[in-house]
Design an enzyme around this catalytic site. Structure first.
Site, PDB file in Angstrom:
ATOM      1  N   TRP A  13       0.867  -1.556   0.253  1.00 53.98           N
ATOM      2  CA  TRP A  13      -0.117  -0.180  -0.017  1.00 53.98           C
ATOM      3  C   TRP A  13       0.976   1.327  -0.605  1.00 53.98           C
ATOM      4  O   TRP A  13       1.999   1.512   0.777  1.00 53.98           O
ATOM      5  CB  TRP A  13      -0.609   0.253   1.470  1.00 53.98           C
ATOM      6  CG  TRP A  13      -2.161  -1.077   1.226  1.00 53.98           C
ATOM      7  CD1 TRP A  13      -1.889  -2.389   1.592  1.00 53.98           C
ATOM      8  CD2 TRP A  13      -3.428  -0.435   0.288  1.00 53.98           C
ATOM      9  NE1 TRP A  13      -2.836  -2.660   1.541  1.00 53.98           N
ATOM     10  CE2 TRP A  13      -4.152  -2.320   0.672  1.00 53.98           C
ATOM     11  CE3 TRP A  13      -3.815   0.456  -0.105  1.00 53.98           C
ATOM     12  CZ2 TRP A  13      -5.059  -1.992   0.177  1.00 53.98           C
ATOM     13  CZ3 TRP A  13      -4.971   0.745  -0.665  1.00 53.98           C
ATOM     14  CH2 TRP A  13      -5.474  -0.522  -0.255  1.00 53.98           C
ATOM     15  N   ALA A  42       0.464  -3.518   5.791  1.00 49.70           N
ATOM     16  CA  ALA A  42       1.147  -3.413   6.981  1.00 49.70           C
ATOM     17  C   ALA A  42       0.793  -5.030   8.147  1.00 49.70           C
ATOM     18  O   ALA A  42       1.537  -5.279   8.013  1.00 49.70           O
ATOM     19  CB  ALA A  42       1.303  -2.267   7.408  1.00 49.70           C
ATOM     20  N   PHE A  43       0.024  -4.557   7.905  1.00 43.82           N
ATOM     21  CA  PHE A  43      -1.080  -5.913   8.435  1.00 43.82           C
ATOM     22  C   PHE A  43      -0.425  -7.434   8.917  1.00 43.82           C
ATOM     23  O   PHE A  43      -0.373  -8.214   9.637  1.00 43.82           O
ATOM     24  CB  PHE A  43      -2.777  -6.065   8.071  1.00 43.82           C
ATOM     25  CG  PHE A  43      -3.659  -6.972   9.833  1.00 43.82           C
ATOM     26  CD1 PHE A  43      -3.797  -6.360  10.749  1.00 43.82           C
ATOM     27  CD2 PHE A  43      -3.600  -8.324   9.777  1.00 43.82           C
ATOM     28  CE1 PHE A  43      -4.954  -7.216  11.973  1.00 43.82           C
ATOM     29  CE2 PHE A  43      -3.909  -8.938  10.922  1.00 43.82           C
ATOM     30  CZ  PHE A  43      -4.605  -7.803  11.571  1.00 43.82           C
ATOM     31  N   GLU A  44       0.039  -7.670   7.341  1.00 37.99           N
ATOM     32  CA  GLU A  44       0.743  -8.499   7.045  1.00 37.99           C
ATOM     33  C   GLU A  44       2.412  -9.013   7.509  1.00 37.99           C
ATOM     34  O   GLU A  44       3.276 -10.033   7.752  1.00 37.99           O
ATOM     35  CB  GLU A  44       0.835  -9.389   5.902  1.00 37.99           C
ATOM     36  CG  GLU A  44      -1.242  -9.630   5.299  1.00 37.99           C
ATOM     37  CD  GLU A  44      -1.322  -8.157   5.128  1.00 37.99           C
ATOM     38  OE1 GLU A  44      -3.520  -8.172   4.908  1.00 37.99           O
ATOM     39  OE2 GLU A  44      -1.400  -7.208   4.413  1.00 37.99           O
ATOM     40  N   LEU A  66       3.146   2.264   5.325  1.00 36.72           N
ATOM     41  CA  LEU A  66       2.773   3.276   5.410  1.00 36.72           C
ATOM     42  C   LEU A  66       0.617   3.530   5.509  1.00 36.72           C
ATOM     43  O   LEU A  66      -0.015   3.007   5.244  1.00 36.72           O
ATOM     44  CB  LEU A  66       2.369   4.589   4.411  1.00 36.72           C
ATOM     45  CG  LEU A  66       1.759   6.205   4.545  1.00 36.72           C
ATOM     46  CD1 LEU A  66       2.382   6.700   5.760  1.00 36.72           C
ATOM     47  CD2 LEU A  66       2.213   6.820   3.460  1.00 36.72           C
ATOM     48  N   VAL A  67       0.692   3.680   7.003  1.00 31.11           N
ATOM     49  CA  VAL A  67      -0.828   2.833   7.422  1.00 31.11           C
ATOM     50  C   VAL A  67      -1.716   4.987   7.855  1.00 31.11           C
ATOM     51  O   VAL A  67      -1.630   5.149   8.697  1.00 31.11           O
ATOM     52  CB  VAL A  67      -1.868   2.551   9.244  1.00 31.11           C
ATOM     53  CG1 VAL A  67      -2.986   1.914   9.065  1.00 31.11           C
ATOM     54  CG2 VAL A  67      -0.485   0.884   8.251  1.00 31.11           C
ATOM     55  N   ARG A  74     -10.616   1.660  11.660  1.00 29.79           N
ATOM     56  CA  ARG A  74      -8.883   0.783  11.542  1.00 29.79           C
ATOM     57  C   ARG A  74      -8.363   1.055  10.936  1.00 29.79           C
ATOM     58  O   ARG A  74      -7.092  -0.244  11.461  1.00 29.79           O
ATOM     59  CB  ARG A  74      -9.974   0.035  10.363  1.00 29.79           C
ATOM     60  CG  ARG A  74      -9.251  -0.211   9.520  1.00 29.79           C
ATOM     61  CD  ARG A  74     -10.016  -1.521   7.996  1.00 29.79           C
ATOM     62  NE  ARG A  74      -9.158  -2.212   7.806  1.00 29.79           N
ATOM     63  CZ  ARG A  74      -8.342  -2.943   7.518  1.00 29.79           C
ATOM     64  NH1 ARG A  74      -7.437  -1.604   6.879  1.00 29.79           N
ATOM     65  NH2 ARG A  74      -8.081  -3.702   6.929  1.00 29.79           N
ATOM     66  N   SER A  99      11.112  -1.176  13.068  1.00 28.34           N
ATOM     67  CA  SER A  99      10.108  -0.553  12.709  1.00 28.34           C
ATOM     68  C   SER A  99       9.595   1.212  11.715  1.00 28.34           C
ATOM     69  O   SER A  99      10.864   1.738  12.232  1.00 28.34           O
ATOM     70  CB  SER A  99       8.233  -0.161  13.098  1.00 28.34           C
ATOM     71  OG  SER A  99       6.843  -0.591  12.235  1.00 28.34           O
ATOM     72  N   HIS A 113       1.771  16.322   0.236  1.00 30.39           N
ATOM     73  CA  HIS A 113       2.089  15.616   1.605  1.00 30.39           C
ATOM     74  C   HIS A 113       2.896  14.381   0.745  1.00 30.39           C
ATOM     75  O   HIS A 113       3.422  13.857   1.147  1.00 30.39           O
ATOM     76  CB  HIS A 113       0.594  14.701   1.559  1.00 30.39           C
ATOM     77  CG  HIS A 113      -0.201  15.774   2.360  1.00 30.39           C
ATOM     78  ND1 HIS A 113      -0.948  15.571   3.382  1.00 30.39           N
ATOM     79  CD2 HIS A 113       0.224  16.579   3.061  1.00 30.39           C
ATOM     80  CE1 HIS A 113      -1.463  16.717   4.412  1.00 30.39           C
ATOM     81  NE2 HIS A 113      -0.963  17.552   4.111  1.00 30.39           N
TER      82      HIS A 113
END
Length: 144
Positions: A13, A42-44, A66-67, A74, A99, A113
């Site tokens: 992502w 990121a979750f994985e 990047l979350v 969420r 991290s 941005h």
């Protein structure tokens, strides 16, 4: 003498931004010492980080993601789960898991941005490389 190796996991992502962390990382650690792995998001990353750390092939595993706050809760859940999972992977395996997983308060997909966060990820990649090298040096001193 064994060749020091590092694993670097990148979440897909926002890859145009996240990939910049690898660029910064490789400014301090030669790219030929870095094995790069992609994660869907990121979750994985924590599970992949733990698997790589358990292999004992790497002196450190670095993860970048990047979350973003999409206006729903969420992102908080994901960010907390990722950081907790990465810390646990390092503690469970004894291999440093670092991290470069950032959750900005304000992110919009504008050129402004994107530029800010691309530059920021380069710097955070350098900082992760510095941390990996410092931890390795400290562990070598302890080992005698």
């Amino acid at each position: 003498m064994t060749h020091t190796r590092y694993a670097f996991i990148k979440a897909n992502w926002h890859a145009d931004i996240v990939d910049q962390a690898l660029k910064g990382f490789c400014e301090l650690i030669p790219a030929d010492q870095v094995d790069v792995f992609d994660a869907p998001g990121a979750f994985e990353m924590p599970l992949l980080a733990k698997t790589l750390a358990e292999s004992k092939k790497y002196d450190a595993v670095t993860c970048a993601a990047l979350v973003v706050d999409g206006g729903i809760y969420r992102h908080d859940f994901v960010a907390q789960a990722v950081v907790d999972g990465l810390m646990r992977a390092g503690l469970d395996t004894g291999v440093p898991v670092l991290s470069v997983s950032l959750t900005p308060h304000h992110f919009q997909e504008t050129d402004h941005h994107i530029g800010i966060y691309r530059d920021h990820f380069v710097q955070k990649g350098r900082e992760a490389a510095q941390a990996a090298l410092m931890i390795g040096e400290t562990r070598a001193k302890i080992a005698g």
